[in-house]
Scaffold this motif. Structure first.
Motif, PDB file in Angstrom:
ATOM      1  N   GLU A 101      58.820  26.028   9.194  1.00  0.00           N
ATOM      2  CA  GLU A 101      59.478  27.252   8.731  1.00  0.00           C
ATOM      3  C   GLU A 101      60.669  26.916   7.835  1.00  0.00           C
ATOM      4  O   GLU A 101      60.939  27.616   6.867  1.00  0.00           O
ATOM      5  CB  GLU A 101      59.955  28.103   9.908  1.00  0.00           C
ATOM      6  CG  GLU A 101      58.840  28.773  10.703  1.00  0.00           C
ATOM      7  CD  GLU A 101      58.259  27.859  11.763  1.00  0.00           C
ATOM      8  OE1 GLU A 101      58.700  26.691  11.863  1.00  0.00           O
ATOM      9  OE2 GLU A 101      57.338  28.308  12.482  1.00  0.00           O
TER      10      GLU A 101
ATOM     11  N   GLU B 206      59.519  26.334   4.429  1.00  0.00           N
ATOM     12  CA  GLU B 206      59.171  27.584   3.752  1.00  0.00           C
ATOM     13  C   GLU B 206      60.406  28.285   3.212  1.00  0.00           C
ATOM     14  O   GLU B 206      60.413  28.776   2.088  1.00  0.00           O
ATOM     15  CB  GLU B 206      58.428  28.511   4.714  1.00  0.00           C
ATOM     16  CG  GLU B 206      56.940  28.358   4.584  1.00  0.00           C
ATOM     17  CD  GLU B 206      56.195  29.424   5.351  1.00  0.00           C
ATOM     18  OE1 GLU B 206      56.559  30.611   5.211  1.00  0.00           O
ATOM     19  OE2 GLU B 206      55.268  29.054   6.095  1.00  0.00           O
TER      20      GLU B 206
ATOM     21  N   ARG C 238      50.925  32.320  -4.233  1.00  0.00           N
ATOM     22  CA  ARG C 238      51.114  30.977  -3.713  1.00  0.00           C
ATOM     23  C   ARG C 238      49.954  30.107  -4.129  1.00  0.00           C
ATOM     24  O   ARG C 238      49.099  29.771  -3.335  1.00  0.00           O
ATOM     25  CB  ARG C 238      51.218  31.013  -2.194  1.00  0.00           C
ATOM     26  CG  ARG C 238      52.354  31.909  -1.747  1.00  0.00           C
ATOM     27  CD  ARG C 238      53.413  31.079  -1.077  1.00  0.00           C
ATOM     28  NE  ARG C 238      54.548  31.930  -0.780  1.00  0.00           N
ATOM     29  CZ  ARG C 238      55.163  31.918   0.388  1.00  0.00           C
ATOM     30  NH1 ARG C 238      54.747  31.141   1.334  1.00  0.00           N
ATOM     31  NH2 ARG C 238      56.200  32.687   0.587  1.00  0.00           N
TER      32      ARG C 238
ATOM     33  N   GLU D 160      58.875  32.740  -4.036  1.00  0.00           N
ATOM     34  CA  GLU D 160      59.058  31.326  -4.329  1.00  0.00           C
ATOM     35  C   GLU D 160      59.066  31.071  -5.824  1.00  0.00           C
ATOM     36  O   GLU D 160      59.703  30.152  -6.308  1.00  0.00           O
ATOM     37  CB  GLU D 160      57.863  30.567  -3.746  1.00  0.00           C
ATOM     38  CG  GLU D 160      58.201  29.682  -2.601  1.00  0.00           C
ATOM     39  CD  GLU D 160      56.958  28.983  -2.128  1.00  0.00           C
ATOM     40  OE1 GLU D 160      56.535  29.310  -1.016  1.00  0.00           O
ATOM     41  OE2 GLU D 160      56.403  28.150  -2.855  1.00  0.00           O
TER      42      GLU D 160
END
Lengths: 122, 410
Positions: A91, A94, B209, B397
């Motif tokens: 985690e 991430e 992703r 991201e």
């Protein structure tokens, strides 16, 4: 488990410190901070002033050494840190990938060392 | 040995390694069940090739040379280990069949068995894809770790552990029986799709992703289709990935700006890839066995309609998603469904779909917040939309996606 995200930033990222806060990088950080708070993983952290403001002390054989600037002479410099409480490294990685600095500099994930701390504090 | 010759040899070794790696590993491990041993033997053979080939010339059949060399080091290894008598028969079978095979240039292709072993239910599902990438394509732990956000060292250890389980855990190297086949094949397809990454192409601002392994995933699907021709779900998966891949160039504008599907210029979509995708999907449909990947591909095919001058048929996409939800109500599918419903029936209807999702399930799920933000914005709820945008930006991201969402947020 607590992890520190050590934020390494490029010169351009440090430049954004001068802006009024409406730039994309600062906006991304604001959103990232909110997401960590909402997820309940945020423990603490702070940005650091630009590397040029650093002063490094090193004492060797009774000689005091003082150096202008940061300790490590690298392209990307430590620009801040964030401490997160998470179940595991998976985690933490991430959250590091979501960190705005990951795309412009680098983010190092390091577990805190509570046992070492206990040995020191007790 | 001169520089040019060396380079030619290097290239030949690389090419043979790329094309034959999985076939060689599969063949070398099918009797011993020892993937790590087969990989080591093959690496050793590849290293030997780098010294032997420049000296003696590249052999007429490089693959057979590698196989023979790798087999020899495997047999040596077994002799050194003085294998327990229980595995002696295995070794004998292996040595005999290899000797026969070495005479032939056409040794059996055991990759299908290898793919089923990598995605076996006794192996941690998170390791299915990494195993496949390593055993069939020869990718190293650094590359695989990068794609899955795992430390290379940890990824290496997890791979070793999984291979030990394959060797010692009695997992059979075989193509499953008919009764088991659908479920087992599903696991293989899932693992291949996981290498591709998730293409949230139809949801503006949803973080994609991609794992940087799109080519590898497509290659694996092609291998699988070649080994099981006419299997509709394999063709569905291949069609899905080819559709997404066809849009690669259109997804980024000048300066790397993110361009959502609805704003992409269809002229930038690859025609050959789209056509190939459509061909696979049409063939799959003819078999009359609908499945998850065919439905996902059908949704992408509906989007591709725009390249033929048509409009996006949102009601049709909604129907595909409804069928998909009946098969597997995954969070990602529900969120995509909400986005499609908002387009087909208005933002209120889309919002109702989102509201049915438990908030804690979606707390850190970026696509949920991106879709929520867009729908709230369309409903004129600026403040709520702003909060959802912030979450979507904070969880993204991809810096280009972040920038896109920051602009939309206003």
């Amino acid at each position: 488990m607590q992890f520190a995200l050590l934020i390494y930033e490029s010169a351009e990222a440090f430049e954004s410190r001068k802006s009024d806060g409406t730039d994309a990088y600062t906006g991304a950080w604001r959103a990232y901070y909110k997401a960590m708070i909402e997820a309940g993983v945020y423990i603490g952290g702070d940005p650091l002033e630009v590397p040029e403001t650093g002063t490094t002390i090193k004492i060797t054989e009774e000689k005091r050494g003082v150096q202008d600037g940061p300790y490590a002479d690298t392209k990307e410099q430590l620009g801040g840190f964030t401490i997160l409480e998470l179940p595991s490294l998976d985690e933490a990685l991430e959250w590091a990938a979501r960190c705005p600095a990951a795309a412009y500099g680098a983010v190092e994930v390091r577990p805190l060392a509570p046992q070492t701390k206990r040995r020191i504090v007790e | 040995m001169n520089g040019v010759g060396e380079e030619v040899t290097h290239r030949t070794v690389e090419r043979v390694a790329r094309e034959s790696y999985g076939r060689l590993v599969a063949y070398l491990s099918v009797h011993t069940h020892d993937l790590a041993g087969a990989e080591d033997a093959l690496s050793e053979a590849l290293l030997k090739a780098l010294t032997a080939w420049p000296r003696d010339g590249v052999p007429q059949n490089p693959e057979a040379w590698l196989l023979t060399t790798a087999r020899h080091s495997l047999i040596d290894f077994f002799r050194h280990q003085r294998v327990a008598s229980a595995s002696e028969p295995d070794l004998q079978i292996f040595a005999r069949s290899s000797t026969e095979a070495a005479m032939e240039t056409n040794y059996p292709d055991e990759r299908l068995k290898l793919l089923f072993v990598c995605a076996h239910s006794a192996i941690d599902p998170a390791m299915h894809t990494p195993l496949m990438l390593q055993a069939v394509l020869g990718l190293d732990a650094v590359r695989i770790g990068g794609a899955f956000l795992v430390q290379p060292k940890t990824m290496g250890q997890r791979l070793v552990r999984a291979k030990t389980k394959i060797r010692d855990g009695g997992i059979r190297f075989e193509v499953p029986e008919k009764r088991e086949l659908p479920a087992r094949l599903d696991a293989v397809l899932e693992a291949i799709y996981a290498a591709f990454g998730i293409g949230w192409d139809d949801m503006a601002g949803a973080d994609q992703r991609g794992r940087g392994l799109a080519e590898e995933a497509i290659w694996l699907a092609r291998v699988l289709l070649q080994l099981m021709p006419g299997e509709p779900e394999i063709q569905g998966l291949l069609a899905l990935m080819l559709h997404c891949e066809a849009r690669r160039r259109a997804r980024r504008g000048p300066n790397g700006r993110y361009i959502p599907l609805s704003e992409q210029d269809p002229k930038l979509w690859s025609v050959p890839l789209t056509e190939e995708a459509e061909r696979h999907l049409a063939e799959a449909f003819q078999r009359g066995r609908m499945g998850r990947f065919q439905l996902e591909a059908a949704i992408q095919s509906a989007h591709a309609e725009r390249a033929r001058g048509g409009r996006t048929d949102w009601p049709a996409i909604v129907l595909f998603y409804e069928q998909l939800l009946r098969l597997s109500p995954a969070l990602g599918t529900i969120v995509s469904y909400a986005a499609a419903v908002a387009e087909a029936n208005g933002p209120e209807a889309g919002f109702a779909v989102l509201e049915a999702i438990k908030r804690e399930d979606a707390a850190n799920y970026q696509p949920y917040w991106a879709v929520r933000a867009h729908i709230l914005q369309r409903l004129g709820k600026t403040q709520d939309a702003g909060e959802a945008f912030d979450r979507a930006i904070g969880l993204a991201e991809d810096p280009a996606v972040r920038e896109f969402l920051l602009q939309k947020r206003g």
